[in-house]
Design a protein around this motif. Sequence first.
Motif, PDB file in Angstrom:
ATOM      1  N   LEU A   9     -11.727   1.197  -0.926  1.00  0.00           N
ATOM      2  CA  LEU A   9     -12.368   2.447  -0.498  1.00  0.00           C
ATOM      3  C   LEU A   9     -11.954   2.799   0.925  1.00  0.00           C
ATOM      4  O   LEU A   9     -12.053   1.966   1.827  1.00  0.00           O
ATOM      5  N   GLY A  10     -11.476   4.015   1.128  1.00  0.00           N
ATOM      6  CA  GLY A  10     -10.895   4.387   2.418  1.00  0.00           C
ATOM      7  C   GLY A  10      -9.614   3.599   2.585  1.00  0.00           C
ATOM      8  O   GLY A  10      -9.379   2.935   3.591  1.00  0.00           O
ATOM      9  N   CYS A  11      -8.769   3.687   1.552  1.00  0.00           N
ATOM     10  CA  CYS A  11      -7.592   2.794   1.454  1.00  0.00           C
ATOM     11  C   CYS A  11      -6.563   3.049   2.543  1.00  0.00           C
ATOM     12  O   CYS A  11      -5.719   2.200   2.808  1.00  0.00           O
ATOM     13  N   GLY A  12      -6.613   4.236   3.193  1.00  0.00           N
ATOM     14  CA  GLY A  12      -5.600   4.548   4.197  1.00  0.00           C
ATOM     15  C   GLY A  12      -4.207   4.474   3.593  1.00  0.00           C
ATOM     16  O   GLY A  12      -3.969   4.962   2.487  1.00  0.00           O
ATOM     17  N   THR A  13      -3.292   3.789   4.287  1.00  0.00           N
ATOM     18  CA  THR A  13      -1.904   3.737   3.807  1.00  0.00           C
ATOM     19  C   THR A  13      -1.667   2.652   2.758  1.00  0.00           C
ATOM     20  O   THR A  13      -0.541   2.457   2.319  1.00  0.00           O
ATOM     21  N   GLY A  14      -2.729   1.928   2.389  1.00  0.00           N
ATOM     22  CA  GLY A  14      -2.647   1.051   1.213  1.00  0.00           C
ATOM     23  C   GLY A  14      -2.138  -0.361   1.459  1.00  0.00           C
ATOM     24  O   GLY A  14      -1.772  -1.048   0.512  1.00  0.00           O
ATOM     25  N   TYR A  15      -2.165  -0.843   2.712  1.00  0.00           N
ATOM     26  CA  TYR A  15      -1.629  -2.197   2.904  1.00  0.00           C
ATOM     27  C   TYR A  15      -2.536  -3.260   2.299  1.00  0.00           C
ATOM     28  O   TYR A  15      -2.095  -4.291   1.836  1.00  0.00           O
ATOM     29  N   LEU A  16      -3.841  -2.957   2.272  1.00  0.00           N
ATOM     30  CA  LEU A  16      -4.771  -3.919   1.681  1.00  0.00           C
ATOM     31  C   LEU A  16      -4.602  -3.943   0.155  1.00  0.00           C
ATOM     32  O   LEU A  16      -4.581  -5.012  -0.459  1.00  0.00           O
ATOM     33  N   ALA A  17      -4.450  -2.758  -0.414  1.00  0.00           N
ATOM     34  CA  ALA A  17      -4.207  -2.678  -1.862  1.00  0.00           C
ATOM     35  C   ALA A  17      -2.926  -3.432  -2.207  1.00  0.00           C
ATOM     36  O   ALA A  17      -2.842  -4.103  -3.242  1.00  0.00           O
ATOM     37  N   ARG A  73      -2.072  -6.843  -4.834  1.00  0.00           N
ATOM     38  CA  ARG A  73      -1.106  -6.714  -5.940  1.00  0.00           C
ATOM     39  C   ARG A  73      -0.973  -7.988  -6.786  1.00  0.00           C
ATOM     40  O   ARG A  73      -1.060  -7.923  -8.014  1.00  0.00           O
ATOM     41  N   PRO A  74      -0.768  -9.184  -6.148  1.00  0.00           N
ATOM     42  CA  PRO A  74      -0.581 -10.367  -6.999  1.00  0.00           C
ATOM     43  C   PRO A  74      -1.890 -10.957  -7.509  1.00  0.00           C
ATOM     44  O   PRO A  74      -1.877 -11.896  -8.306  1.00  0.00           O
ATOM     45  N   LEU A  75      -3.025 -10.430  -7.036  1.00  0.00           N
ATOM     46  CA  LEU A  75      -4.301 -11.105  -7.298  1.00  0.00           C
ATOM     47  C   LEU A  75      -5.123 -10.474  -8.412  1.00  0.00           C
ATOM     48  O   LEU A  75      -5.949 -11.151  -9.017  1.00  0.00           O
ATOM     49  N   VAL A  76      -4.968  -9.178  -8.627  1.00  0.00           N
ATOM     50  CA  VAL A  76      -5.848  -8.481  -9.568  1.00  0.00           C
ATOM     51  C   VAL A  76      -5.031  -7.676 -10.574  1.00  0.00           C
ATOM     52  O   VAL A  76      -3.821  -7.524 -10.437  1.00  0.00           O
ATOM     53  N   GLN A  77      -5.772  -7.159 -11.570  1.00  0.00           N
ATOM     54  CA  GLN A  77      -5.076  -6.415 -12.622  1.00  0.00           C
ATOM     55  C   GLN A  77      -4.870  -4.953 -12.229  1.00  0.00           C
ATOM     56  O   GLN A  77      -3.832  -4.368 -12.498  1.00  0.00           O
ATOM     57  N   ARG A  78      -5.895  -4.390 -11.571  1.00  0.00           N
ATOM     58  CA  ARG A  78      -5.847  -2.953 -11.310  1.00  0.00           C
ATOM     59  C   ARG A  78      -6.536  -2.668  -9.973  1.00  0.00           C
ATOM     60  O   ARG A  78      -7.564  -3.279  -9.661  1.00  0.00           O
ATOM     61  N   VAL A  79      -5.932  -1.771  -9.206  1.00  0.00           N
ATOM     62  CA  VAL A  79      -6.561  -1.357  -7.946  1.00  0.00           C
ATOM     63  C   VAL A  79      -6.734   0.159  -7.986  1.00  0.00           C
ATOM     64  O   VAL A  79      -5.773   0.893  -8.268  1.00  0.00           O
ATOM     65  N   SER A 105      -1.095   9.872  -0.069  1.00  0.00           N
ATOM     66  CA  SER A 105       0.326   9.987  -0.438  1.00  0.00           C
ATOM     67  C   SER A 105       1.149   8.883   0.240  1.00  0.00           C
ATOM     68  O   SER A 105       2.095   8.367  -0.340  1.00  0.00           O
ATOM     69  N   GLN A 106       0.725   8.447   1.459  1.00  0.00           N
ATOM     70  CA  GLN A 106       1.391   7.284   2.080  1.00  0.00           C
ATOM     71  C   GLN A 106       1.159   6.031   1.233  1.00  0.00           C
ATOM     72  O   GLN A 106       2.066   5.233   1.019  1.00  0.00           O
ATOM     73  N   ALA A 107      -0.093   5.877   0.767  1.00  0.00           N
ATOM     74  CA  ALA A 107      -0.430   4.701  -0.048  1.00  0.00           C
ATOM     75  C   ALA A 107       0.392   4.704  -1.338  1.00  0.00           C
ATOM     76  O   ALA A 107       0.936   3.685  -1.759  1.00  0.00           O
ATOM     77  N   ARG A 108       0.490   5.890  -1.937  1.00  0.00           N
ATOM     78  CA  ARG A 108       1.242   6.022  -3.198  1.00  0.00           C
ATOM     79  C   ARG A 108       2.702   5.601  -2.975  1.00  0.00           C
ATOM     80  O   ARG A 108       3.271   4.848  -3.762  1.00  0.00           O
ATOM     81  N   GLU A 109       3.261   6.080  -1.869  1.00  0.00           N
ATOM     82  CA  GLU A 109       4.664   5.760  -1.567  1.00  0.00           C
ATOM     83  C   GLU A 109       4.859   4.245  -1.415  1.00  0.00           C
ATOM     84  O   GLU A 109       5.773   3.658  -1.953  1.00  0.00           O
ATOM     85  N   ARG A 110       3.935   3.620  -0.677  1.00  0.00           N
ATOM     86  CA  ARG A 110       4.045   2.173  -0.449  1.00  0.00           C
ATOM     87  C   ARG A 110       3.875   1.392  -1.761  1.00  0.00           C
ATOM     88  O   ARG A 110       4.644   0.491  -2.069  1.00  0.00           O
ATOM     89  N   LEU A 111       2.847   1.793  -2.532  1.00  0.00           N
ATOM     90  CA  LEU A 111       2.460   0.949  -3.659  1.00  0.00           C
ATOM     91  C   LEU A 111       3.315   1.180  -4.895  1.00  0.00           C
ATOM     92  O   LEU A 111       3.478   0.275  -5.711  1.00  0.00           O
TER      93      LEU A 111
END
Length: 328
Positions: A161-169, A173-179, A190-196
């Motif tokens: 929640l409040g993911c920002g640029t998505g570094y936490l998401a 990545r290796p730990l969960v099924q879906r974020v 859109s920054q988060a989308r680009e990263r992830l």
Amino acid sequence: MVIVSDPSQRALTGLLKLLADGTRLRILGLLEREELSVGELSRCLGMAQSRVSNHLRQLRDAGLLAERHAGTSNYLRLSPGDGLAARLWVSLSEELAAVPEHGADLTRLDLILAERRDREDEFFDRVAGRWDTIAGDFATGQARQRALAHLLPRRLTVADLGCGTGYLADALRPLVQRVICVDRSEGMLSQARERLESRSEGASFEFRQGEFDSLPLADGEVDGVVASMVLHHLPDLARPLREMRRVLAPGGNVAIVELMPHREGWLRPALGDRHLGLEPADVLDGLRRAGFERVSLDPVDDRYRPVGPEGQTAELPLYLARGTAPAA
Ligand SMILES: C[S@@+](CC[C@H](N)C(=O)[O-])C[C@H]1O[C@@H](n2cnc3c(N)ncnc32)[C@H](O)[C@@H]1O
């Protein structure tokens, strides 16, 4: 006199001559079992290194050995490839018992290998106290994280929640099924989308634009909720914390990373902070009021080190607040 002109016949006779030697058979019999240095091999055979080296040169030239250099030693092992030499060796190795010294060679080999193991154990005993310094920063890299993540079941759906640029998401990545990444800022999403979306392995990602006061998630939709460095941007905690509780499945966990209260006023205009940190007691109290159980505070060593547009810097302590939604 027979003149051997056919190259394959020449290769065969050359190989047979090479193998028709008791010492060379003993050497091959040892190197079939273990990679050895020239010194170790000489001790197994009870022979001077110069003599052993001479035989090794011939065996190496015939392509029967592989060599590895480590420090000041050369290690050799049997590596006859998969042609004629390999086929000959299969038959010969079954007959090694006929070489009188072979049994004693193997006994000495066992002793030498036991000494090697002792040396290795002693080495690690000696360096144990300094190992983390000697081994450098290996303990902080990706390998350990990925190796450990591989052991865990990846069944969870988590909302950042409040993911920002998505570094936490990305770390999830290796730990969960879906974020499910939630943020009210289209630019951040859109920054988060680009990263992830630049890599495909691990968790799947979904992006939803929305507000903390009315999260774009269904009741009980996620198993975990993380809100990192977000709550100090919000005018009030009560409603967002109730929303977190609403979207969590029974027994699901919440993890909140926040700043300790501080006096760095420049963070308001520079980073859009509404509050200069949050009192841990207020966050814990808010979690309890929202219906969370097993609420706890976990101080962390990390520091938040923002850099302002005019070169301002700060080093701010963080904490982790945790809670669990009641089981059904
Ligand atoms: C400081 S960033 C934190 C980003 C990331 N979680 C991290 O740990 O670095 C704060 C984020 O919260 C988002 N945000 C602020 N207020 C919000 C609100 N009321 N609803 C949803 N998102 C909000 C901002 O758009 C921004 O992306």
